[in-house]
Design an enzyme around this catalytic site. Structure first.
Site, PDB file in Angstrom:
ATOM      1  CE  LYS A  76      55.156 -45.936  16.755  1.00 32.61           C
ATOM      2  NZ  LYS A  76      54.001 -44.907  16.305  1.00 32.61           N
ATOM      3  CE1 TYR A 108      52.045 -43.273  20.887  1.00 32.49           C
ATOM      4  CE2 TYR A 108      50.991 -45.463  20.870  1.00 32.49           C
ATOM      5  CZ  TYR A 108      52.030 -44.938  20.497  1.00 32.49           C
ATOM      6  OH  TYR A 108      52.951 -45.136  19.590  1.00 32.49           O
ATOM      7  CG  PHE A 132      45.713 -39.984  15.228  1.00 36.26           C
ATOM      8  CD1 PHE A 132      46.375 -40.742  16.290  1.00 36.26           C
ATOM      9  CD2 PHE A 132      45.426 -38.517  15.398  1.00 36.26           C
ATOM     10  CE1 PHE A 132      47.291 -40.258  17.002  1.00 36.26           C
ATOM     11  CE2 PHE A 132      46.570 -37.999  16.185  1.00 36.26           C
ATOM     12  CZ  PHE A 132      47.537 -38.742  17.117  1.00 36.26           C
ATOM     13  NE  ARG A 142      60.424 -37.145  18.210  1.00 38.41           N
ATOM     14  CZ  ARG A 142      59.197 -37.351  18.355  1.00 38.41           C
ATOM     15  NH1 ARG A 142      58.602 -38.304  19.086  1.00 38.41           N
ATOM     16  NH2 ARG A 142      58.247 -36.812  17.550  1.00 38.41           N
ATOM     17  CB  THR A 200      54.640 -37.984  13.064  1.00 32.24           C
ATOM     18  OG1 THR A 200      55.298 -37.354  14.231  1.00 32.24           O
ATOM     19  CG2 THR A 200      53.605 -38.839  13.653  1.00 32.24           C
ATOM     20  NE  ARG A 216      58.186 -42.372  13.666  1.00 29.05           N
ATOM     21  CZ  ARG A 216      57.651 -41.529  14.560  1.00 29.05           C
ATOM     22  NH1 ARG A 216      58.082 -40.371  14.358  1.00 29.05           N
ATOM     23  NH2 ARG A 216      57.184 -42.082  15.458  1.00 29.05           N
ATOM     24  CG  ASN A 243      55.047 -43.849  13.090  1.00 27.00           C
ATOM     25  OD1 ASN A 243      54.975 -44.868  13.778  1.00 27.00           O
ATOM     26  ND2 ASN A 243      54.723 -42.716  13.280  1.00 27.00           N
ATOM     27  CG  HIS A 290      57.287 -44.329  20.873  1.00 23.98           C
ATOM     28  ND1 HIS A 290      56.290 -43.355  20.951  1.00 23.98           N
ATOM     29  CD2 HIS A 290      57.958 -44.081  22.124  1.00 23.98           C
ATOM     30  CE1 HIS A 290      56.370 -42.613  21.928  1.00 23.98           C
ATOM     31  NE2 HIS A 290      57.481 -43.065  22.595  1.00 23.98           N
ATOM     32  CD  GLU A 306      57.282 -42.123  26.089  1.00 25.97           C
ATOM     33  OE1 GLU A 306      58.267 -42.387  25.436  1.00 25.97           O
ATOM     34  OE2 GLU A 306      56.322 -41.311  25.583  1.00 25.97           O
TER      35      GLU A 306
HETATM   36  P1  IDP Z   1      55.251 -39.171  17.212  1.00 25.70           P
HETATM   37  O1  IDP Z   1      55.308 -40.673  17.449  1.00 25.70           O
HETATM   38  O2  IDP Z   1      56.223 -38.705  16.185  1.00 25.70           O
HETATM   39  O3  IDP Z   1      55.781 -38.548  18.630  1.00 25.70           O
HETATM   40  P2  IDP Z   1      52.624 -38.145  17.862  1.00 25.70           P
HETATM   41  O4  IDP Z   1      52.073 -37.052  17.562  1.00 25.70           O
HETATM   42  O5  IDP Z   1      53.137 -38.244  19.432  1.00 25.70           O
HETATM   43  O6  IDP Z   1      53.924 -38.562  16.886  1.00 25.70           O
HETATM   44  O7  IDP Z   1      51.748 -39.547  17.413  1.00 25.70           O
HETATM   45  C1  IDP Z   1      51.789 -40.815  18.087  1.00 25.70           C
HETATM   46  C2  IDP Z   1      51.821 -41.935  16.949  1.00 25.70           C
HETATM   47  O8  IDP Z   1      50.251 -41.817  16.686  1.00 25.70           O
HETATM   48  C3  IDP Z   1      52.607 -41.745  15.838  1.00 25.70           C
HETATM   49  O9  IDP Z   1      53.716 -42.204  15.586  1.00 25.70           O
HETATM   50  C4  IDP Z   1      51.620 -42.482  14.707  1.00 25.70           C
HETATM   51  O10 IDP Z   1      51.754 -43.940  14.736  1.00 25.70           O
HETATM   52  C5  IDP Z   1      50.159 -42.176  15.566  1.00 25.70           C
HETATM   53  N1  IDP Z   1      49.518 -40.869  14.527  1.00 25.70           N
HETATM   54  C6  IDP Z   1      49.802 -39.586  14.917  1.00 25.70           C
HETATM   55  N2  IDP Z   1      49.197 -38.862  14.085  1.00 25.70           N
HETATM   56  C7  IDP Z   1      48.254 -39.528  13.267  1.00 25.70           C
HETATM   57  C8  IDP Z   1      47.275 -39.358  12.172  1.00 25.70           C
HETATM   58  O11 IDP Z   1      47.083 -38.242  11.776  1.00 25.70           O
HETATM   59  N3  IDP Z   1      46.807 -40.449  12.029  1.00 25.70           N
HETATM   60  C9  IDP Z   1      47.000 -41.672  12.020  1.00 25.70           C
HETATM   61  N4  IDP Z   1      47.977 -41.895  13.199  1.00 25.70           N
HETATM   62  C10 IDP Z   1      48.482 -40.902  13.653  1.00 25.70           C
HETATM   63 MG    MG Z   2      54.782 -38.567  20.312  1.00 24.23          MG
END
Ligand code: IDP
Ligand code: MG
Length: 150
Positions: free
Chosen positions: A11, A51, A59, A87, A93, A104, A114, A117, A128
């Site tokens: 990212k 996304y 968010f 993962r 996350t 991360r 973070n 992805h 994807e």
């Molecule tokens: P993941 O990347 O671990 O699969 P997801 O829930 O799919 O997590 O969320 C996608 C991305 O959105 C996360 O990697 C993070 O960058 C962002 N994100 C997720 N939850 C939050 C939040 O509560 N606040 C801000 N950004 C968030």
């Molecule tokens: Mg995800």
């Protein structure tokens, strides 16, 4: 266990901080083969497509702004059990909750920043990979045909 492909994306935070090489090195040391790689700047339209499951979440505006803030490195990775193993290597996350030693935990700061992805399921990996590299890119490099490996 059969070879599997997953989609990974370094990212904008990790790209801007100069961590591309270190993250790729971690991936390779953990047995992931880089099948395709492209560095690019996403557009709002492409972030909304990528996304799609998060577009309505509270968010999303911050995720959109963050994802547009710089270049990303998109990759197709291959190894046995690639989806689950990536993962695990990425960690939770929220980088503040990610286990020590995960990507991360090491390179992420605060959500949405973070660092990386990784696809969360076979279905997501196919979707994807197809978005970035086309449908053939999601098919592992070896297959069995009439009991023979090709
Ligand atoms: P993941 O990347 O671990 O699969 P997801 O829930 O799919 O997590 O969320 C996608 C991305 O959105 C996360 O990697 C993070 O960058 C962002 N994100 C997720 N939850 C939050 C939040 O509560 N606040 C801000 N950004 C968030
Ligand atoms: Mg995800």
């Amino acid at each position: 266990m059969a070879l599997e492909r997953t989609f990974a994306m370094i990212k904008p935070d990790a790209c801007q901080e100069g961590h591309i090489g270190e993250i790729i090195s971690i991936l390779e040391k953990n047995g992931f083969k880089i099948i395709h790689l492209q560095m690019l700047k996403l557009t709002e339209k492409s972030v909304r497509l990528f996304y799609a499951e998060h577009v309505e979440k509270p968010f999303f505006p911050s995720l959109l702004e963050f994802t547009l803030s710089g270049k990303v490195v998109a990759m197709v990775l291959e190894k046995e059990n690639a989806i689950e193993d990536l993962r695990k290597l990425m960690g939770a996350t929220d980088p503040k909750k990610a286990a020590k030693g995960t990507i991360r935990h090491t390179y992420g700061t605060e959500m949405p920043a973070n660092a990386i992805h990784g696809s969360d399921s076979r279905e997501s990996a196919k979707r994807e990979i197809t978005i970035f590299f086309g449908e053939f890119a999601s098919i592992p490099s070896t297959e069995k045909r009439n009991g023979k490996e090709y």
